[in-house]
Design a protein around this motif. Sequence first.
Motif, PDB file in Angstrom:
ATOM      1  N   LEU A  72       0.868  -1.175   0.000  1.00 31.61           N
ATOM      2  CA  LEU A  72       0.000   0.000   0.000  1.00 31.61           C
ATOM      3  C   LEU A  72       0.903   1.223   0.000  1.00 31.61           C
ATOM      4  O   LEU A  72       1.657   1.444   0.954  1.00 31.61           O
ATOM      5  CB  LEU A  72      -0.914   0.004   1.228  1.00 31.61           C
ATOM      6  CG  LEU A  72      -1.889   1.188   1.332  1.00 31.61           C
ATOM      7  CD1 LEU A  72      -2.905   1.158   0.194  1.00 31.61           C
ATOM      8  CD2 LEU A  72      -2.599   1.185   2.683  1.00 31.61           C
ATOM      9  N   ALA A 122      -5.520   2.717   4.162  1.00 33.24           N
ATOM     10  CA  ALA A 122      -5.293   3.813   3.207  1.00 33.24           C
ATOM     11  C   ALA A 122      -5.596   5.155   3.849  1.00 33.24           C
ATOM     12  O   ALA A 122      -4.853   6.135   3.669  1.00 33.24           O
ATOM     13  CB  ALA A 122      -6.153   3.608   1.958  1.00 33.24           C
ATOM     14  N   THR A 129      -9.136   6.059  -1.535  1.00 31.06           N
ATOM     15  CA  THR A 129      -9.995   7.007  -0.816  1.00 31.06           C
ATOM     16  C   THR A 129     -10.685   7.997  -1.746  1.00 31.06           C
ATOM     17  O   THR A 129     -11.601   8.712  -1.322  1.00 31.06           O
ATOM     18  CB  THR A 129      -9.167   7.803   0.204  1.00 31.06           C
ATOM     19  OG1 THR A 129      -8.132   8.527  -0.487  1.00 31.06           O
ATOM     20  CG2 THR A 129      -8.546   6.881   1.246  1.00 31.06           C
ATOM     21  N   ASP A 141      -1.601   4.618  -4.007  1.00 33.44           N
ATOM     22  CA  ASP A 141      -2.709   3.685  -3.819  1.00 33.44           C
ATOM     23  C   ASP A 141      -3.744   4.254  -2.851  1.00 33.44           C
ATOM     24  O   ASP A 141      -4.949   4.132  -3.065  1.00 33.44           O
ATOM     25  CB  ASP A 141      -2.202   2.355  -3.257  1.00 33.44           C
ATOM     26  CG  ASP A 141      -1.200   1.672  -4.164  1.00 33.44           C
ATOM     27  OD1 ASP A 141      -1.400   1.693  -5.382  1.00 33.44           O
ATOM     28  OD2 ASP A 141      -0.224   1.116  -3.635  1.00 33.44           O
ATOM     29  N   ALA A 142      -3.253   4.863  -1.775  1.00 28.98           N
ATOM     30  CA  ALA A 142      -4.157   5.430  -0.769  1.00 28.98           C
ATOM     31  C   ALA A 142      -5.008   6.549  -1.369  1.00 28.98           C
ATOM     32  O   ALA A 142      -6.205   6.659  -1.079  1.00 28.98           O
ATOM     33  CB  ALA A 142      -3.361   5.940   0.423  1.00 28.98           C
ATOM     34  N   LEU A 161      -2.814   6.019   6.250  1.00 29.50           N
ATOM     35  CA  LEU A 161      -1.604   6.431   5.537  1.00 29.50           C
ATOM     36  C   LEU A 161      -1.679   7.899   5.149  1.00 29.50           C
ATOM     37  O   LEU A 161      -0.721   8.667   5.333  1.00 29.50           O
ATOM     38  CB  LEU A 161      -1.409   5.551   4.293  1.00 29.50           C
ATOM     39  CG  LEU A 161      -0.213   5.872   3.395  1.00 29.50           C
ATOM     40  CD1 LEU A 161       1.096   5.805   4.166  1.00 29.50           C
ATOM     41  CD2 LEU A 161      -0.168   4.914   2.215  1.00 29.50           C
ATOM     42  N   TYR A 221       1.436   5.586  -1.133  1.00 28.05           N
ATOM     43  CA  TYR A 221       0.719   6.856  -1.065  1.00 28.05           C
ATOM     44  C   TYR A 221      -0.243   7.001  -2.243  1.00 28.05           C
ATOM     45  O   TYR A 221      -1.404   7.397  -2.077  1.00 28.05           O
ATOM     46  CB  TYR A 221       1.718   8.006  -1.045  1.00 28.05           C
ATOM     47  CG  TYR A 221       1.121   9.360  -0.725  1.00 28.05           C
ATOM     48  CD1 TYR A 221       0.810   9.712   0.585  1.00 28.05           C
ATOM     49  CD2 TYR A 221       0.878  10.293  -1.728  1.00 28.05           C
ATOM     50  CE1 TYR A 221       0.269  10.955   0.890  1.00 28.05           C
ATOM     51  CE2 TYR A 221       0.330  11.537  -1.436  1.00 28.05           C
ATOM     52  CZ  TYR A 221       0.032  11.862  -0.129  1.00 28.05           C
ATOM     53  OH  TYR A 221      -0.510  13.094   0.160  1.00 28.05           O
TER      54      TYR A 221
END
Length: 330
Positions: free
Chosen positions: A40, A309, A49, A44-45, A312, A42
């Motif tokens: 995971l 996520a 989201t 991806d987060a 993060l 940044y």
Amino acid sequence: MFQAILIEKDGGDVRSSLSDVDDQRLPPGDVTVRVAYSTLNYKDALAITGKAPVVRSFPMIPGIDFAGIVEHSDHPAYKTGDKVVLNGWGFGEQHWGGLAQQARVNGDWLVPLQSPFTLRQAMAIGTAGYTAMLCVMALEWHDVTPDKGEVLVTGAAGGVGSVAVALLSKLGYDVVAVTGRPEEAVYLRALGAKDVLDRAQFTEPGKPLAKERWAGAVDVVGGQVLANVCAAMKYRGTVAACGLAGGMSLPTTVAPFILRGVTLAGVDSVMCPKELRIEAWRRLSEDLDLDKLDALTEEVGLPDVISAAARLLDGQIRGRIIVPIGTEMA
């Protein structure tokens, strides 16, 4: 059927869920991989989201990298049973990504798992670590050697920053870490940082030229932080820039570049040529202290990726997040 994190769009709303996906929906590609581990990151987060328009088409499986075992191959370089790694190439943005039990990809995007890494270790390093290695190599190409002086790493408690600190310290550099989380000072010193600075020292507008201090820098933040780093570079110093956690803008002047000969070296890991990828992984096998990987790593199961996520993006996670998916193969 296989399980995956699936991002869907309903009108203007982006929705992520752990879903069962039919194998027949896998995109075209000449290699099918059973994923052992993903990560995971940044990016991806942001995608999961919906905080930034990372995803180019829906539905999308996020995950910008994976390590796994080839199940089927029509590509001449790979056969069933080969252990492989993928980083970048628009994975998780334009092409279904690694946060899934299966992936089908263009074989040209893969690289063989580098000895002595296990599949888990490859993702403990992941795209963040591979990017950090590319940054270190960029400093070396511009003659930033340990005898030249201190090297700064911004965003040092994050994935790229943590690996960059570990790499540079093992290579003999005096590393100064910058973080917005002072409580991580002990962690960063354990990775090899000689000093830890508060990010607040870099976030306000400064002079076009500051006192010369840094021989080199790895920057993952961008924005005002990068501008202030450039202003304080030594003559003919180099900044390897690879991130934008602090923003896309760069409110600086030409002064560091035309008066001190500073180099701002952009580092892209997404479309990086294959031969350079292989060299970066080879260097990681030599220059990264594998004993430090566990300290860098937090495991999060696939069902918990969506909540992770958010954590993060809120700055609540340090180092790397790996996602075990098919660990019985590793």
